[in-house]
Design a protein around this motif. Structure first.
Motif: not given
Length: 158
Positions: A141-142, A134, A105, A101, A137-139, A97, A148, A144-145
């Motif tokens: 997403s990292m 985009s 990026y 990413f 957004g990748m950053c 992952t 979590n 948020v992941m």
């Protein structure tokens, strides 16, 4: 064992930080070598010197200014990317992952630079903005992941 060029079970993501720095720097190198107006003793006056340069046409000057802007954007974006990668590593996200990413990026930054430097139309400016979003957004997403994963990990400890 993973097949292909890279073993995706190994974490290469932090190597993307110096690569992202290089992606940010390359547009400046292009700009500096594109005219005789660049003075390394006073690099922040390049825009002013460029405006006074009579040896270049306006289209070339605009291209150089866009390269300088791409460089600034790259360095402004670098802390977000670096922090997102660090969060992902701290949260022990899977190497595949993180690597995906990081590579995506970097690809977005190369594409962003190319579009920004060569852009002369409103349509391409909009495409550049989409590429920028985009990458951001990748950053995000990292982050948020990572959040979590850390939240789940903390719940398992309690």
């Amino acid at each position: 064992m993973a097949s292909g060029l890279f073993d995706t079970t190994k974490n290469y993501s932090l190597y993307a930080v110096p690569a992202a720095w290089l992606c940010a720097f390359i547009p400046h190198a292009y700009a500096a070598f594109s005219s005789k107006s660049f003075d390394n003793r006073s690099p922040r006056t390049y825009s002013e010197s460029l405006a006074k340069d009579q040896t270049l046409d306006q289209a070339k000057k605009n291209c150089i200014l866009r390269a300088e802007s791409a460089q600034m954007n790259g360095f402004e974006n670098l802390p977000l990317f670096t922090t997102a990668l660090l969060a992902g590593n701290l949260a022990s996200l899977p190497s595949s992952t993180l690597n995906t990413f990081a590579a995506a990026y970097l690809a977005s930054r190369v594409l962003y630079n190319f579009i920004y430097i060569n852009n002369t139309t409103e349509t391409m400016a909009n495409v550049r903005s989409l590429v920028f979003i985009s990458g951001v957004g990748m950053c995000m997403s990292m982050f948020v992941m990572s959040g979590n994963a850390l939240k789940s990990g903390m719940q398992n400890l309690l």
